[in-house]
Every structure is written in structure tokens, then in C-alpha cells.
Motif scaffolding. Structure first.
Motif, PDB file in Angstrom:
ATOM      1  N   LYS A  65      -5.611  15.675  -1.345  1.00 35.43           N
ATOM      2  CA  LYS A  65      -6.888  16.379  -1.471  1.00 35.43           C
ATOM      3  C   LYS A  65      -7.868  15.888  -0.413  1.00 35.43           C
ATOM      4  N   TRP A  66      -7.889  14.586  -0.216  1.00 33.62           N
ATOM      5  CA  TRP A  66      -8.807  14.007   0.776  1.00 33.62           C
ATOM      6  C   TRP A  66      -8.463  14.506   2.181  1.00 33.62           C
ATOM      7  N   LEU A  67      -7.177  14.534   2.511  1.00 26.40           N
ATOM      8  CA  LEU A  67      -6.757  15.023   3.827  1.00 26.40           C
ATOM      9  C   LEU A  67      -7.128  16.494   4.006  1.00 26.40           C
ATOM     10  N   LYS A  68      -6.957  17.265   2.957  1.00 23.12           N
ATOM     11  CA  LYS A  68      -7.307  18.688   3.020  1.00 23.12           C
ATOM     12  C   LYS A  68      -8.802  18.849   3.268  1.00 23.12           C
ATOM     13  N   ALA A 119      -9.561  -0.973   4.105  1.00 23.27           N
ATOM     14  CA  ALA A 119      -9.991  -2.014   3.171  1.00 23.27           C
ATOM     15  C   ALA A 119      -8.971  -2.237   2.056  1.00 23.27           C
ATOM     16  N   ILE A 120      -8.086  -1.253   1.817  1.00 25.54           N
ATOM     17  CA  ILE A 120      -7.071  -1.421   0.779  1.00 25.54           C
ATOM     18  C   ILE A 120      -6.180  -2.616   1.102  1.00 25.54           C
ATOM     19  N   GLN A 169      -2.105   3.431   7.158  1.00 21.81           N
ATOM     20  CA  GLN A 169      -2.470   3.636   8.556  1.00 21.81           C
ATOM     21  C   GLN A 169      -3.833   4.307   8.719  1.00 21.81           C
ATOM     22  N   GLN A 170      -4.381   4.843   7.631  1.00 21.79           N
ATOM     23  CA  GLN A 170      -5.619   5.609   7.701  1.00 21.79           C
ATOM     24  C   GLN A 170      -6.813   4.668   7.818  1.00 21.79           C
ATOM     25  N   VAL A 205       0.840  -1.201   0.000  1.00 21.40           N
ATOM     26  CA  VAL A 205       0.000   0.000   0.000  1.00 21.40           C
ATOM     27  C   VAL A 205       0.872   1.247   0.000  1.00 21.40           C
ATOM     28  N   ASP A 206       1.979   1.203   0.721  1.00 20.25           N
ATOM     29  CA  ASP A 206       2.897   2.341   0.755  1.00 20.25           C
ATOM     30  C   ASP A 206       3.476   2.616  -0.631  1.00 20.25           C
TER      31      ASP A 206
END
Length: 653
Positions: free
Chosen positions: A326-329, A356-357, A350-351, A311-312
């Protein structure tokens, strides 16, 4: 935004009757008076400075208090007094056993009074001696909540008096009890208001009538803070929400639009990522040793770390990284509007919203391990169920186009459906087929699988081949109202025998999967070859990949290249993807791993592109509505992974 500060230390009671213990604390908070204000330029006394220095040695956490910040920035007599008071009260359990501190406490003056003392509770009057005796004989833990506001906030919001705080705590005593795991009937409490320095606050002592029953976690403290904050700031929050709702909506719109562009890039592009390929092959090999459920929570730590690493790696893909930012913002802005805690920047793996990823990674690795065949046919929806170009009756084309024209008023589209229904009832197979699709997809009409089946069947029985194909798909769905596997296969075979390359491709997929029919590779190849020879690019691609993999059929690079070229010439990007890498000696199933994951990540970003809650607890369920729509379409004729849905009134092949 103003904020409420809640601290919840506790005292272990022995029932010894020690006056310096819990009863002494009750007397202290109930009888001391707020500190008299002095000019800011008055320096602290030498004794105050010595006591502050001693406190910092004895209780290092004092530096975390707001009162310490005030004192450090402005060393005045008033700020020193506020700091000493709060530090003593937060560390009462230790302080009560230390003579130096007890001497200071003994000389403090009294609290703001509601009569002879400042205590309040469930009853209109509190007997201080009886309350002290009750606590001194108690053998459980007593929590000493300290709940404070800044001076300007307390004055502005009306919480600068004991009466206001008493009303607040009485209104929420059951909420506080629930947070402390105490039944309301067993909840006991007293409190007193202190207007101290720049932080007016109350001290609240709370315990259970049954020793050992109460239990307060960090989550419980957050719960207490939340319920009190919502009440104290409710009018201000509503005002802020009204002011900022327009800017929030604009922020959501702009950020979501930017995210959707990036999501489209993820969901339509191919991803060549050798590092992910290597890690996926390692994970697939590691899964050989795992018995039982193949999901992240059940994996050994080394395999979990490998999934995190994959995932990283995916997060480093530019489209993913930009979309995540963008999502974090978006989440950070919305959280700030509603007074939430600042969202810390974490790695994607970690989010919690995207956990699910990790399971998507594991499922993809498991497919590689098992050699499962995948069907990359997302573009099939653009060419699904082509209607005959020869049927161009004016009335049909006119009303069909109106039905699908979303710019027209609904009553005009309804009228067009009525006219099409009249033609269908009169026996027109093209109108019958169109009505079947309308009821299947819920276009203008209410979705109705049985109605869709009946209209498709009328058209199919008249020999309309696209209706045979549509009916066959519908009968193979999981909807119990229409599911009929033998009949579904029959109508797909009828469509295939009458020239439908789409029906042949679908039958080939089913016999390769072996889910609703016994797996039959020779039969699957027969259907796929027929479909590919009729020019179906998806069948051509599937055959090319099968011969390249060499698992269910003998490996044949010449045949693989032939079919992949024919598919690529029709614009199949997956076929071209493999053609470009034929000489790289890379595992074909692993080659697609990053692409499959990229598309799933895109879907997850799409589902998480709205905030989950607002200031009044409203849940935003846009992603849930999309899920229900997806489930409805699956139930009305589409398999979860074939994406075969008609998206417009196209008449040509």
C-alpha cells in the motif's frame, strides 16, 4: 507528462589552439542550421545509413537516444539526420579526432541565427572569433550540455525559439553554476538553439574561468534538470496539480485508511515467528564481539547481513507485506503526479525511508544480549488513573463530559472548563485533579506543565489518591519546569500506600530499571507483589515473566504460571502468549522479539504514510507533528514506553 532531457558530456581542453577541438565545437553549434524537414516517406540516403551503422559500432550508447528510437521505428531521411546530428554532438570529443566524421561536419549547413551566428550568452551579443579564441586557449574541462524537448512539447510551452531558451538559461545561469560547483563570478557559458527533427534542443558550453574548479556529478546534472524543468513546466504542473489534487487527496485518504487498519493489526497483535527468534539470538550472540556503538552503520558485514535477513523475514508477515505494498502504491501514485522518477520495488530493508528498522532490530538484539527487562504495558492507557465511582456529582459529570465531547462547539467546551475551574478554585479535589489532566494533556486548554503540577498537588494534598499518582508521574518526567525525582517518588509511594496498584506497578518498574533510582530488585519485587495482589494485571504479568526468565529472581515455573494465569484472566494477551508456549522450551526474551519489532514497524509505517513533498516543494510534516505531540506528552507526565495517558472521562475502576 512531457519531460526535459539533459545530457552533460565534457571536452578535455589542452589549450593547443586545435580548430577541431573545443573552439571548433563552438563554431559548429553556433553556425549550423536546423535540418530542412522532408516527408516522412522519404527513405534515408545510403550515406546516412552507412554513417548510422558506423556510429552504432563506434558509440553503442547511441541506441539510448530518443532520436535512435524515432529512426528505428520510422527510417526516414529526417530522422536519420536528427540521429546523426545528436550522436555527433554527444560524442564530440572523440568525433573531433576522426576524419570521417569531421568531413561530414564540415559539410553541414548553419544554425538558426541571432545575427551573424546563433550563439548567445550573458552579453547581448557574442563575438564568435573571440569566443573561439578563448576556448582554444583554455586548459580545463568544458561541459557540453545538450538540453532538449519533444517537438510538440516545445511548441506547446513556447520553447521553439532561440529567444525563449536564451531567457531561460540567463534566468538560471547561477543555478547551473551552483550545480557545477562554480562561483557565479567565474561561470562562463555560450549556447545555441537547434530545431532538429522531433527534438528541439540547445547546446550549452559551460566552464569555469579557473581551470580545475568545475565539478559536475550525477546529482548536479539532476539539479540542473530539476531547476529548468520546474521553470519550463511550472504552469502545466500547476494546471495538472489543480486537476489531480482532488483525486490525489482521495487516493491518500483511501490508501492511508487501508494502511491504518493494517498498522492497527501490527500494533495490537502478537507475533509468533520462530525464524526471527533464531536469527535474533544469533545477532545477540554476534553483538558480544562488537565493541563501541551498536548501530547498523558500525557493524561488521556479516552482522549487517543478519539484520537485513531479520527485516526480510518480518516483511513476509502478511500485515507487513500488505502495508508495504500500500505504501509503495501511494508513493508511486504521488510521485507520478509530480513528474518524479518511477519508484523501483525494493526489499523493505533496502528502502531508505525505513532504514530505522535495522537499528530497531539491533536494539532488540542488544536487549536480549544484556537480559534487559521489557514492560509490555501498551494497554495500560485504557485503565490509567481510574476515578472513584463514588463521586458522581451532577455538575462535575455534566461539565467533565462536555469538556471531552469533541462534537460540541469549542465555546461550549471552554465554558465547561471555566465552570470546572470555578469548582477547583473553591477547593473541589476532583475538579482540581481534572484540571491537572487538562493542562497536562492540552485538552481544550493550552498545555502547561506547571499549571498541571499545581492543580494535581492541590488535589493530592487533600488526599485524592489518583491525584497523588498523577502528580508522582508528572514530577518524574524530563520537563525541567516540573522534574523533581524525590518528590515524584514520594507522591507515588503515598498513592501506593493508600491502595493504588498503578503507583505500586510504576514504582516496581522504576526499581527494576534502575534509571532514576538505584536498581533494587528486592524493593521492586515488594512493590510488584503488592500491586499484583491488588489485582493489577500488568504487575502480575511482569512477575510471571520474571519468574519464567529466571534472571533477576530464581526461575520458578510454578510461580510464573500462577501470575501469568491471573493476568491472562484479566485479558492480558502477553500473559496468554507465554502460557500457550510454556512447554516449548523457547527463550522468553526472544519470544517477544518479533512482537516488539512488529509494533515498531507499524509505528514507522504510520510515520511514513504521507508523501514528503508536493509540486511546489511543500513539505508534509504530519509525522513531525505527531512526534512533537508525543514529545509534549512525555514532557507532561508520560514516560516514553509506559503509554500511561488518560483517554476519556471514565469514572469506574
Amino acid at each position: 507528462m512531457a519531460r526535459l532531457i539533459v545530457k552533460s558530456p565534457y571536452i578535455k581542453c589542452t589549450g593547443s589552439g586545435n580548430a577541431a577541438g573545443v573552439g571548433g565545437y563552438l563554431r559548429y553549434i553556433g553556425t549550423r542550421e536546423h535540418v530542412q524537414k522532408v516527408a516522412d516517406d522519404r527513405p534515408p540516403t545510403r550515406k546516412q545509413e552507412q554513417l548510422v551503422a558506423k556510429m552504432l559500432r563506434d558509440f553503442p550508447a547511441v541506441k539510448d537516444l530518443d532520436e535512435y528510437s524515432d529512426y528505428f521505428e520510422h527510417k526516414t531521411k529526417a530522422n536519420a539526420s536528427a540521429l546523426i546530428t545528436m550522436a555527433l554532438e554527444e560524442n564530440w570529443s572523440a568525433v573531433s579526432q576522426m576524419d570521417g566524421y569531421m568531413k561530414y561536419i564540415a559539410t553541414r549547413p548553419r544554425a538558426e541565427r541571432l545575427g551573424s551566428h546563433g550563439l548567445f550568452g550573458d552579453e547581448d551579443s557574442v563575438d564568435l572569433k573571440e569566443a573561439m579564441a578563448e576556448l582554444n586557449s583554455y586548459t580545463g574541462n568544458v561541459w557540453t550540455h545538450i538540453i532538449s524537448l519533444h517537438q510538440e512539447d516545445a511548441a506547446r510551452l513556447g520553447y521553439d525559439s532561440a529567444q525563449a531558451w536564451r531567457n531561460l538559461i540567463r534566468a538560471h545561469r547561477n543555478d547551473i553554476a551552483a550545480a557545477m560547483k562554480i562561483p557565479p563570478k567565474d561561470f562562463r557559458w555560450y549556447a545555441a538553439f537547434h530545431d532538429e527533427g522531433g527534438h528541439p534542443h540547445i547546446h550549452m558550453m559551460a566552464w569555469s574561468a579557473k581551470p580545475g574548479q568545475a565539478y559536475l556529478t550525477r546529482a548536479g546534472i539532476r539539479q540542473i534538470k530539476s531547476v529548468l524543468t520546474n521553470d519550463i513546466f511550472k504552469q502545466e504542473l500547476l494546471h495538472i496539480y489543480e486537476q489531480k489534487s482532488a483525486s490525489r487527496d482521495e487516493l491518500v485518504r483511501q490508501t492511508r485508511q487501508e494502511m491504518l487498519e493494517l498498522i492497527r493489526t501490527m500494533q495490537t497483535g502478537l507475533c509468533d515467528h520462530p525464524e526471527v527468534e533464531t536469527l535474533m539470538l544469533q545477532l545477540a550472540q554476534g553483538l558480544e564481539t562488537v565493541r563501541g556503538k551498536k548501530s547498523y552503520g558500525y557493524l561488521p558485514k556479516p552482522l549487517k547481513a543478519l539484520a537485513d535477513q531479520i527485516v526480510d523475514q518480518m516483511e513476509r508477515i502478511p500485515a507487513v507485506a500488505q502495508c508495504y505494498e500500500k505504501w509503495l502504491k501511494l508513493q508511486g501514485q504521488v510521485d507520478s503526479y509530480y513528474g518524479g522518477d518511477e519508484r523501483k520495488r525494493q526489499k523493505l530493508f533496502q528502502q531508505k525511508e525505513f532504514r530505522a528498522i535495522k537499528n530497531a532490530v539491533i536494539q532488540e538484539a542488544e536487549r536480549i544480549r544484556l537480559g534487559e527487562i521489557t514492560f509490555e504495558d501498551e494497554d495500560l492507557s485504557a485503565a490509567d488513573e481510574p476515578e472513584s465511582a463514588r463521586y458522581n456529582a451532577v455538575f462535575y459529570c455534566q461539565y467533565r463530559d462536555k469538556i471531552y465531547d469533541t462534537d460540541l462547539p469549542l465555546d461550549e467546551r471552554d465554558y465547561a472548563v471555566e465552570q470546572m475551574t470555578t469548582a477547583a478554585q473553591a477547593g473541589n479535589p476532583y475538579a482540581q485533579h481534572l484540571l491537572g489532566k487538562l493542562y497536562r494533556d492540552g485538552t481544550v486548554v493550552i498545555p502547561d506543565a506547571e499549571q498541571a503540577r499545581d492543580w494535581f498537588q492541590r488535589a493530592a494534598e487533600q488526599g485524592l489518591n489518583v491525584a497523588r499518582y498523577a502528580l508522582g508521574k508528572l514530577l518524574l518526567t524530563d520537563d525541567p519546569l516540573v522534574r523533581n525525582i524525590p518528590a515524584g517518588l514520594y507522591w507515588l509511594e503515598q498513592a501506593q500506600q493508600n491502595g493504588s496498584s498503578y503507583a505500586g506497578y510504576r514504582l516496581g518498574k522504576e526499581y527494576l530499571r534502575g534509571e532514576i533510582v538505584p536498581k533494587d530488585v528486592p524493593k521492586a519485587l515488594e512493590y510488584l507483589n503488592d500491586s499484583a495482589q491488588r489485582g493489577n494485571q500488568f504487575a502480575q504479568y511482569t512477575l510471571g515473566k520474571l519468574y519464567l526468565l529466571g534472571r533477576v529472581v530464581p526461575q520458578d515455573r510454578r510461580l510464573a504460571e500462577r501470575w501469568l494465569k491471573l493476568s491472562a484472566e484479566q485479558g492480558n494477551e502477553y500473559a496468554q502468549f507465554f502460557l500457550d508456549r510454556l512447554d516449548q522450551f523457547r527463550t522468553p526474551s526472544a519470544l517477544l522479539a518479533a512482537t516488539h519489532l512488529l509494533r515498531q514497524i507499524g509505528s514507522m509505517f504510520h510515520d511514513n504514510s504521507l508523501p514528503k513533498s508536493g509540486p511546489t516543494g511543500i513539505r508534509y510534516t504530519d509525522h513531525k507533528l505527531r512526534q512533537r505531540e508525543r514529545e509534549k506528552k512525555i514532557a507532561l507526565g508520560h514516560k516514553a514506553d509506559d503509554h500511561e495517558e488518560y483517554q476519556g472521562p471514565t469514572m469506574s475502576m
